[in-house]
Design a protein around this motif. Structure first.
Motif, PDB file in Angstrom:
ATOM      1  N   GLN A  35       0.851  -1.193   0.000  1.00 58.67           N
ATOM      2  CA  GLN A  35       0.000   0.000   0.000  1.00 58.67           C
ATOM      3  C   GLN A  35       0.879   1.232   0.000  1.00 58.67           C
ATOM      4  O   GLN A  35       1.725   1.403   0.885  1.00 58.67           O
ATOM      5  N   VAL A  36       0.689   2.089  -1.004  1.00 62.02           N
ATOM      6  CA  VAL A  36       1.368   3.386  -1.049  1.00 62.02           C
ATOM      7  C   VAL A  36       0.367   4.377  -0.467  1.00 62.02           C
ATOM      8  O   VAL A  36      -0.673   4.640  -1.069  1.00 62.02           O
ATOM      9  N   LYS A  37       0.658   4.891   0.700  1.00 61.77           N
ATOM     10  CA  LYS A  37      -0.289   5.754   1.406  1.00 61.77           C
ATOM     11  C   LYS A  37      -0.617   7.017   0.616  1.00 61.77           C
ATOM     12  O   LYS A  37       0.203   7.484  -0.192  1.00 61.77           O
ATOM     13  N   ALA A  38      -1.794   7.543   0.883  1.00 66.70           N
ATOM     14  CA  ALA A  38      -2.245   8.771   0.231  1.00 66.70           C
ATOM     15  C   ALA A  38      -1.311   9.936   0.565  1.00 66.70           C
ATOM     16  O   ALA A  38      -0.767  10.015   1.665  1.00 66.70           O
ATOM     17  N   ARG A  39      -1.111  10.799  -0.419  1.00 66.86           N
ATOM     18  CA  ARG A  39      -0.327  12.026  -0.233  1.00 66.86           C
ATOM     19  C   ARG A  39       1.044  11.772   0.381  1.00 66.86           C
ATOM     20  O   ARG A  39       1.450  12.431   1.333  1.00 66.86           O
ATOM     21  N   THR A  40       1.767  10.778  -0.166  1.00 66.04           N
ATOM     22  CA  THR A  40       3.098  10.472   0.362  1.00 66.04           C
ATOM     23  C   THR A  40       4.154  10.590  -0.723  1.00 66.04           C
ATOM     24  O   THR A  40       3.888  10.417  -1.911  1.00 66.04           O
ATOM     25  N   CYS A  41       5.358  10.868  -0.262  1.00 64.63           N
ATOM     26  CA  CYS A  41       6.535  10.926  -1.124  1.00 64.63           C
ATOM     27  C   CYS A  41       7.634  10.171  -0.383  1.00 64.63           C
ATOM     28  O   CYS A  41       8.094  10.612   0.671  1.00 64.63           O
ATOM     29  N   ASP A  42       8.013   9.020  -0.926  1.00 64.30           N
ATOM     30  CA  ASP A  42       8.945   8.115  -0.252  1.00 64.30           C
ATOM     31  C   ASP A  42      10.401   8.462  -0.533  1.00 64.30           C
ATOM     32  O   ASP A  42      10.728   9.088  -1.541  1.00 64.30           O
ATOM     33  N   ASP A  43      11.267   8.009   0.375  1.00 66.47           N
ATOM     34  CA  ASP A  43      12.704   8.057   0.121  1.00 66.47           C
ATOM     35  C   ASP A  43      13.053   6.943  -0.870  1.00 66.47           C
ATOM     36  O   ASP A  43      12.209   6.122  -1.224  1.00 66.47           O
ATOM     37  N   LEU A  44      14.309   6.888  -1.284  1.00 69.55           N
ATOM     38  CA  LEU A  44      14.758   5.876  -2.240  1.00 69.55           C
ATOM     39  C   LEU A  44      15.052   4.547  -1.549  1.00 69.55           C
ATOM     40  O   LEU A  44      15.480   4.514  -0.398  1.00 69.55           O
ATOM     41  N   PHE A  45      14.828   3.475  -2.292  1.00 69.58           N
ATOM     42  CA  PHE A  45      15.220   2.129  -1.880  1.00 69.58           C
ATOM     43  C   PHE A  45      16.046   1.532  -3.005  1.00 69.58           C
ATOM     44  O   PHE A  45      15.813   1.832  -4.180  1.00 69.58           O
ATOM     45  N   VAL A  46      17.006   0.691  -2.667  1.00 73.19           N
ATOM     46  CA  VAL A  46      17.735  -0.049  -3.689  1.00 73.19           C
ATOM     47  C   VAL A  46      17.904  -1.481  -3.171  1.00 73.19           C
ATOM     48  O   VAL A  46      18.398  -1.696  -2.078  1.00 73.19           O
ATOM     49  N   HIS A  47      17.416  -2.425  -3.950  1.00 76.38           N
ATOM     50  CA  HIS A  47      17.519  -3.836  -3.586  1.00 76.38           C
ATOM     51  C   HIS A  47      18.661  -4.453  -4.373  1.00 76.38           C
ATOM     52  O   HIS A  47      18.752  -4.268  -5.585  1.00 76.38           O
ATOM     53  N   HIS A  48      19.516  -5.174  -3.687  1.00 75.04           N
ATOM     54  CA  HIS A  48      20.670  -5.785  -4.346  1.00 75.04           C
ATOM     55  C   HIS A  48      20.427  -7.241  -4.732  1.00 75.04           C
ATOM     56  O   HIS A  48      21.140  -7.775  -5.582  1.00 75.04           O
ATOM     57  N   PHE A  49      19.439  -7.865  -4.108  1.00 68.01           N
ATOM     58  CA  PHE A  49      19.221  -9.281  -4.348  1.00 68.01           C
ATOM     59  C   PHE A  49      17.772  -9.615  -4.685  1.00 68.01           C
ATOM     60  O   PHE A  49      17.310 -10.714  -4.443  1.00 68.01           O
ATOM     61  N   GLN A  50      17.055  -8.642  -5.253  1.00 68.07           N
ATOM     62  CA  GLN A  50      15.691  -8.928  -5.695  1.00 68.07           C
ATOM     63  C   GLN A  50      15.324  -8.055  -6.883  1.00 68.07           C
ATOM     64  O   GLN A  50      15.838  -6.953  -7.041  1.00 68.07           O
ATOM     65  N   THR A  51      14.450  -8.593  -7.703  1.00 68.42           N
ATOM     66  CA  THR A  51      13.854  -7.862  -8.811  1.00 68.42           C
ATOM     67  C   THR A  51      12.407  -7.614  -8.433  1.00 68.42           C
ATOM     68  O   THR A  51      11.683  -8.546  -8.080  1.00 68.42           O
ATOM     69  N   ASP A  52      11.987  -6.343  -8.473  1.00 62.64           N
ATOM     70  CA  ASP A  52      10.596  -6.007  -8.210  1.00 62.64           C
ATOM     71  C   ASP A  52       9.826  -6.026  -9.519  1.00 62.64           C
ATOM     72  O   ASP A  52      10.317  -5.556 -10.551  1.00 62.64           O
ATOM     73  N   GLN A  53       8.620  -6.575  -9.478  1.00 59.03           N
ATOM     74  CA  GLN A  53       7.698  -6.559 -10.614  1.00 59.03           C
ATOM     75  C   GLN A  53       6.390  -5.964 -10.086  1.00 59.03           C
ATOM     76  O   GLN A  53       5.651  -6.631  -9.376  1.00 59.03           O
ATOM     77  N   LEU A  54       6.147  -4.700 -10.417  1.00 64.26           N
ATOM     78  CA  LEU A  54       5.045  -3.949  -9.829  1.00 64.26           C
ATOM     79  C   LEU A  54       3.852  -3.850 -10.767  1.00 64.26           C
ATOM     80  O   LEU A  54       4.008  -3.591 -11.958  1.00 64.26           O
TER      81      LEU A  54
END
Length: 146
Positions: A35-54
């Protein structure tokens, strides 16, 4: 010299059967509902051992990807079913401009053991261009008719 890892956007293939529309499932090692909360702006994430499929299943948000010291703003919406693949090592974030939360399915591909560092947010060194991000989303949701 290796090719730079890049984010891929792929519209989902569908099959119609009566009043039901079926979408192509994504192979994964684990599936998360995010869940991406309403009216939010997230910091950066970097995953080294996973591929995200959104895949957005309700609402909309802007995916921010940092590559070559520049941000790419990718609007995603339940109105346009598409899978965005983020390979390991690509910093990414999210902005939800809406008053409603956005629900996203992440069909994770594991490329190694999970590392707790992969889930710690990093403050962006370069500020996001919120006008460009909002513009990308607005163009997707209400494209200009020529």
């Amino acid at each position: 010299m290796s090719l730079a890892k890049s984010v891929k956007i792929r519209p989902l293939e569908t099959m119609q059967s009566g009043m039901t529309e079926f979408y192509t499932p994504q192979s994964s090692h684990e599936t998360m509902l995010v869940q991406v909360k309403a009216r939010t702006c997230d910091d950066l994430f970097v995953h080294h051992f996973q591929t995200d499929q959104l895949l957005v299943v309700r609402g909309s948000f802007v995916l921010i990807v940092l590559q070559n010291r520049q941000y790419r703003y990718i609007p995603l919406s339940d109105r346009y079913p598409a899978v965005v693949t983020i390979p390991p090592g690509v910093p990414h974030s999210a902005i939800n401009f809406s008053d409603e939360p956005c629900l996203v399915v992440n069909a994770v591909l594991r490329n190694g053991d999970p590392n707790p560092r992969d889930y710690r947010p990093m403050k962006p060194r370069i500020p996001y261009d919120l006008v460009a991000a909002r513009s990308a989303l607005d163009q997707m949701i209400s494209p200009v008719v020529a």
